[in-house]
Design a protein around this motif. Structure first.
Motif, mmCIF file in Angstrom:
data_model
loop_
_atom_site.group_PDB
_atom_site.id
_atom_site.type_symbol
_atom_site.label_atom_id
_atom_site.label_comp_id
_atom_site.label_asym_id
_atom_site.label_seq_id
_atom_site.Cartn_x
_atom_site.Cartn_y
_atom_site.Cartn_z
ATOM 1 N N THR A 76 2.497 67.865 45.091
ATOM 2 C CA THR A 76 3.350 67.419 43.988
ATOM 3 C C THR A 76 4.603 68.279 43.971
ATOM 4 O O THR A 76 4.514 69.516 43.894
ATOM 5 C CB THR A 76 2.625 67.531 42.642
ATOM 6 O OG1 THR A 76 1.430 66.743 42.685
ATOM 7 C CG2 THR A 76 3.518 67.040 41.519
ATOM 8 N N ASP A 77 5.778 67.640 44.045
ATOM 9 C CA ASP A 77 7.043 68.376 44.046
ATOM 10 C C ASP A 77 8.172 67.406 43.726
ATOM 11 O O ASP A 77 7.924 66.242 43.409
ATOM 12 C CB ASP A 77 7.271 69.077 45.392
ATOM 13 C CG ASP A 77 8.036 70.390 45.228
ATOM 14 O OD1 ASP A 77 9.045 70.364 44.504
ATOM 15 O OD2 ASP A 77 7.622 71.392 45.836
ATOM 16 N N GLN A 78 9.397 67.913 43.846
ATOM 17 C CA GLN A 78 10.564 67.109 43.515
ATOM 18 C C GLN A 78 11.362 66.798 44.771
ATOM 19 O O GLN A 78 11.385 67.593 45.728
ATOM 20 C CB GLN A 78 11.454 67.844 42.507
ATOM 21 C CG GLN A 78 10.786 68.028 41.155
ATOM 22 C CD GLN A 78 11.678 68.747 40.170
ATOM 23 O OE1 GLN A 78 12.702 69.325 40.552
ATOM 24 N NE2 GLN A 78 11.316 68.730 38.900
ATOM 25 N N THR A 79 12.005 65.633 44.747
ATOM 26 C CA THR A 79 12.783 65.195 45.904
ATOM 27 C C THR A 79 14.193 65.770 45.856
ATOM 28 O O THR A 79 14.579 66.419 44.881
ATOM 29 C CB THR A 79 12.851 63.660 45.934
ATOM 30 O OG1 THR A 79 13.522 63.196 44.765
ATOM 31 C CG2 THR A 79 11.457 63.054 45.982
ATOM 32 N N PRO A 90 16.638 65.412 40.942
ATOM 33 C CA PRO A 90 15.347 65.317 41.628
ATOM 34 C C PRO A 90 14.385 64.382 40.882
ATOM 35 O O PRO A 90 14.471 64.189 39.675
ATOM 36 C CB PRO A 90 14.843 66.763 41.626
ATOM 37 C CG PRO A 90 15.522 67.398 40.469
ATOM 38 C CD PRO A 90 16.859 66.735 40.338
ATOM 39 N N ILE A 91 13.485 63.811 41.662
ATOM 40 C CA ILE A 91 12.460 62.904 41.133
ATOM 41 C C ILE A 91 11.097 63.481 41.486
ATOM 42 O O ILE A 91 10.840 63.840 42.635
ATOM 43 C CB ILE A 91 12.611 61.490 41.722
ATOM 44 C CG1 ILE A 91 13.987 60.906 41.374
ATOM 45 C CG2 ILE A 91 11.499 60.574 41.230
ATOM 46 C CD1 ILE A 91 14.259 59.573 42.043
ATOM 47 N N LYS A 92 10.260 63.588 40.464
ATOM 48 C CA LYS A 92 8.939 64.145 40.691
ATOM 49 C C LYS A 92 8.073 63.102 41.404
ATOM 50 O O LYS A 92 7.962 61.960 40.969
ATOM 51 C CB LYS A 92 8.319 64.553 39.358
ATOM 52 C CG LYS A 92 6.965 65.222 39.518
ATOM 53 C CD LYS A 92 6.420 65.626 38.155
ATOM 54 C CE LYS A 92 5.052 66.305 38.313
ATOM 55 N NZ LYS A 92 4.486 66.705 36.997
ATOM 56 N N ASN A 142 11.143 68.506 49.417
ATOM 57 C CA ASN A 142 12.399 69.021 48.885
ATOM 58 C C ASN A 142 13.594 68.649 49.755
ATOM 59 O O ASN A 142 14.739 68.686 49.298
ATOM 60 C CB ASN A 142 12.331 70.544 48.748
ATOM 61 C CG ASN A 142 11.335 70.977 47.673
ATOM 62 O OD1 ASN A 142 11.093 70.242 46.714
ATOM 63 N ND2 ASN A 142 10.751 72.151 47.824
ATOM 64 N N HIS A 146 13.944 60.192 47.519
ATOM 65 C CA HIS A 146 12.852 59.329 47.071
ATOM 66 C C HIS A 146 12.707 58.103 47.985
ATOM 67 O O HIS A 146 11.599 57.692 48.338
ATOM 68 C CB HIS A 146 13.127 58.894 45.621
ATOM 69 C CG HIS A 146 12.002 58.114 45.017
ATOM 70 N ND1 HIS A 146 11.876 56.752 45.142
ATOM 71 C CD2 HIS A 146 10.932 58.519 44.267
ATOM 72 C CE1 HIS A 146 10.802 56.346 44.519
ATOM 73 N NE2 HIS A 146 10.194 57.406 43.971
ATOM 74 N N SER A 224 5.178 58.031 41.938
ATOM 75 C CA SER A 224 6.324 58.517 41.176
ATOM 76 C C SER A 224 6.608 57.502 40.084
ATOM 77 O O SER A 224 6.235 56.326 40.179
ATOM 78 C CB SER A 224 7.556 58.707 42.070
ATOM 79 O OG SER A 224 8.032 57.440 42.503
#
Length: 442
Positions: A76-79, A90-92, A142, A146, A224
């Protein structure tokens, strides 16, 4: 030598020799690697299935697994998305994947894996791989946007709101943005997924340090809020498209039905017209047939009448001919009979002479006297005397009266002999009157 000793030696050989051989030669099963280290530090590696050469007390053997190791990842992270102004947005996301690693192929990597990885407990081995691959996965997320995570090559399934993946629910292919230049691998396969490419590039050094190699990455689910919104939008669009298609199909079906009904109506109208035309033709044919039948009946009647007339004429002709023949036969018969009777009378007169004739006159006198008187009463006697010698008026008168009497007498004779019919009429004409007269006149 004692036979029992020989037998004992043989039995011992049969028992101890396999044990000795088994101690020197050991089976290496498929999917395993056998490392044999000698006293002086030399190492021999045997990849199964094979036999490893070992000497008890002089070698040390270690068995490693060469099977692929499957590691489940939950990252789980952000783009690395940016807005239109270039500001990070960023999109989780949450990525569920499974990575496959295995022991390296070279002897050096096998030795490294035996010392650095397989020397640890199994649980710790899995944790090491999870930490290593998860960190590499986060770095890859990272570095990607997305849309790159949802590229066509990942072909991931979008989960439901509960977090579980819905089977068959895939996001529509999205154009993949190019990878950043500093993370583009030069040796990557063209058909690899961008996330797998980055993870392989990021963790290859760490895995090599453990004597392992990265085989593949299977992305199971990418979750997402944006993807869920897109999924709902896609579902709504799909539903709307389906409704539009259904409406179009319904409209087309209705149009087809109307067209079919119109065609059926046209066909029915044409059929009725054809039936009416056929009925007219049939009526006309029937009228002609009846007219022909009437003509045929008239012709047959006329032919019958003609045949009947001909038959009647033939019958009348035959009857007339028959009647004529019968009348001719009757007349001929009567004439023959009259002639025969006259002939017989003449013969009798010739044979009997004057005495026979006078006897007949006397015999017939009562019968002929009324006829003579009637005849004389009706006769118109005119006597003309020419003054010639030898004949006087009285003689001429007596001669005429004698002729009348002869005629009546001859008629009575004929009637007596059956020569007259029932009405007193003679046959064709009086016969034999002259000879009788001649005899009377004498």
């Amino acid at each position: 030598m004692n036979p029992l000793v020989i037998i004992g030696i043989l039995v011992a050989a049969l028992v101890f020799i396999p044990m000795i051989v088994t101690g020197f030669l050991r089976n290496v099963e498929a999917g395993t690697i056998r490392m044999v280290t000698w006293v002086r530090g030399g190492t021999n590696i045997f990849r199964g299935p094979a036999k490893s050469w070992e000497v008890p007390l002089l070698t040390t053997g270690t068995t490693l697994s060469s099977k692929a190791i499957n590691v489940d990842l939950d990252i789980t992270d952000q783009t690395a998305d940016l807005d239109d102004g270039g500001v990070p947005q960023p999109i989780k996301v949450r990525v569920l994947a499974s990575a496959i690693v295995s022991v390296g192929d070279s002897d050096e990597m096998i030795k490294t894996a035996a010392n650095r990885f397989f020397s640890k407990p199994n649980e710790e081995q899995i944790n090491i791989l999870i930490d290593l691959l998860s960190s590499s996965g986060r770095r890859a997320i990272n570095l990607l946007t997305h849309d790159q995570l949802f590229s066509a090559k990942t072909a991931v399934r979008i989960p439901s709101q509960s977090g579980a993946a819905e089977p068959g629910m895939e996001l529509e292919p999205i154009r993949v943005a190019p990878l950043p230049v500093h993370v583009r691998p030069v040796d990557a396969e063209d058909d690899d997924d961008p996330l797998a490419i980055i993870i392989r590039k990021a963790c290859s050094r760490e895995l090599t340090d453990l004597g392992l190699t990265f085989n593949s990455l299977n992305i199971k689910v990418v979750q997402s809020e944006v993807a869920e919104a897109r999924r709902r939008q896609s579902a709504a669009e799909a539903q709307a498209n389906a409704e539009i298609v259904a409406a179009q199909q319904t409209r087309r079906a209705k149009e087809a039905e109307l067209e079919a009904e119109r065609a059926i109506s046209n066909k029915q109208r044409e059929l009725e017209q054809t039936r009416a035309a056929n009925a007219a033709l049939i009526a006309e044919a029937e009228a002609k047939r009846q007219e022909a039948a009437g003509r045929q009946r008239s012709a047959e009647l006329e032919a019958t009448q003609i045949a009947q007339a001909r038959a009647d004429a033939e019958r009348l002709r035959i009857e007339a001919e028959a009647q004529a023949r019968a009348e001719a036969i009757r007349i001929t018969t009567v004439a023959d009979a009259t002639a025969e009777s006259i002939r017989k009378v003449n013969e009798a007169i010739q044979q009997g002479g004057e005495s026979y004739f006078r006897y007949k006159q006397i015999e017939m006198l009562p019968d002929i006297a009324p006829f003579i008187a009637d005849a004389l009463g009706k006769a118109r006697l005119v006597t003309i005397s020419g003054g010639g010698a030898g004949e006087s008026a009285a003689e001429n008168t007596a001669s005429s009266i004698t002729g009348v009497i002869q005629t009546v007498l001859a008629a009575q004779l004929v009637s007596r002999n059956g020569l007259l019919d029932g009405n007193g009429n003679g046959a064709a004409e009086p016969v034999a009157a002259v000879p009788v007269g001649r005899i009377v006149g004498k």
